[in-house]
Write an enzyme that holds these catalytic residues in place. Sequence first.
Site, short mmCIF file in Angstrom:
data_model
loop_
_atom_site.label_atom_id
_atom_site.label_comp_id
_atom_site.label_asym_id
_atom_site.label_seq_id
_atom_site.Cartn_x
_atom_site.Cartn_y
_atom_site.Cartn_z
N GLY A 93 34.97 44.39 46.48
CA GLY A 93 35.02 44.71 47.99
C GLY A 93 35.61 43.52 49.03
O GLY A 93 36.18 43.81 50.10
N ASP B 65 30.62 49.64 38.13
CA ASP B 65 30.03 48.07 38.08
C ASP B 65 30.03 47.81 36.69
O ASP B 65 30.20 46.78 36.36
CB ASP B 65 29.05 47.91 39.17
CG ASP B 65 28.57 46.57 39.22
OD1 ASP B 65 29.44 45.53 40.10
OD2 ASP B 65 27.90 46.04 38.48
N ALA C 179 30.68 43.15 40.42
CA ALA C 179 31.76 43.86 40.45
C ALA C 179 32.12 44.26 41.53
O ALA C 179 33.36 44.20 42.01
CB ALA C 179 32.11 44.57 39.09
N ASP C 180 31.19 45.38 41.98
CA ASP C 180 31.73 46.04 43.03
C ASP C 180 31.84 45.20 44.39
O ASP C 180 32.63 45.25 45.38
CB ASP C 180 30.37 47.09 43.52
CG ASP C 180 30.62 48.38 42.62
OD1 ASP C 180 31.56 48.66 42.30
OD2 ASP C 180 29.47 48.95 42.41
N ARG C 181 30.75 44.17 44.53
CA ARG C 181 30.87 43.29 45.78
C ARG C 181 32.02 42.32 45.76
O ARG C 181 32.36 42.13 46.73
CB ARG C 181 29.45 42.90 46.01
CG ARG C 181 28.45 43.66 46.12
CD ARG C 181 27.00 43.25 46.36
NE ARG C 181 26.01 44.56 46.90
CZ ARG C 181 25.68 45.01 47.74
NH1 ARG C 181 26.24 44.68 48.71
NH2 ARG C 181 24.87 45.88 47.52
#
Length: 404
Positions: free
Chosen positions: A177, A143, A172-174
């Site tokens: 996702g 991230d 960034a991860d979420r």
Amino acid sequence: MNIERTGPLAGIKVLDLTSVVMGPFATQILASLGAEVTKIESPEGDNLRHIGPMRHTGMGHMFLHANRGKRSLVLDLKQPDARGVALKLVDTHDVLISNVRPNALARLGLDYESLRERNPRLIHVSCCGFGQTGPYASKPAYDDLIQGAAGLPWLMTRYGIGEPCYVPTTLADRVTGLHAVYAVTAALYERERSGIGQAIVVPMFETMVQFVLGDHLGGLSFDPPEGDPGYARLLTANRRPYRTKDGYLCVLVYNDKHWRAFFAAINRSEQFERDSRFSSQTSRAQHIDEVYAELAEIMVTRTTSEWRELLDTADIPNMPMNSPYDLLDDPHLNAVEFIKQSEHPSEGRVLELGNPTTWSRSTCTDASPSPRLGEHSLSVLEELGYSADEIAALEASGATSLNR
């Protein structure tokens, strides 16, 4: 262990080879929509298990919030016997989703090309750092790295913070996702028409560049450029929660209607017409620093409660500046029962975050608690037809572990 699931994705089986935040966030959403999600973990478990605070080893708070509704199967995929188990699971699953780097997944024989003949209906989703046709394809990604590469720390310096910094959430991860979730659901819809699966790549870098440049490409949108990058309203240092007499308040006086109502509420109606900086959307955009600076000076003249009453009466958007403590006591969240207390089998009383979406017909049942490492290894292996002796051999070799 078979749990009867309801919801729009009931009957869909997802094989989850994800860890940390991006992938587990995506697969938990799929589970919350009714999919049966089987999470394959290494003998050490998902790294997220080990981030405290926690009550018991391997059950960290972030893991609890990203893995409800899933089954945990321990497989050491470096061992051939464990890979054999994974391949049997592929045969019966609709979706395989992974955030293992694609070249590592290929070495395990779990890439799409290796699996497509085995299960032609398989939807194979690879969540990775970068698109696989560019020079960054094999680079590792986290991230922080993607936030930096996509320009977020640079934007923070433009916003008035001296040193570059990351947004203090796994943004960034979420965001990536969420892209993985819609990719899965759209692919399932397409498969209903075509009858066959496909491979999908969901890259973090491109996802976040789209996210950032959608606001901030600015004058570089044109060739030749019509100005610098950046959306000025978002970058002014005066765009922040406003200090009041006794605290802070988040206020957005945005369109002509809002500004007329605001000046009327503070008995300065003539300012909207006479002060050209405020009198149109275009003019406010050109003078956004001055506009927001003056608003900040005005806000400090009343208390937060006085402002909230005045702004609500004038129908001007405002919200409190909440902390996590405040969110737990928020009247709206309490009314919609978004944060619930539940009893976890091993962790005791915990708070669970709800599903933000509601469905009029395809109602979802409450997700099962986040699993202990290997909690479902035995039941999954039995479902696959492994005998007691075969399961014992897998455990003895370290290919799996059983959390009885």
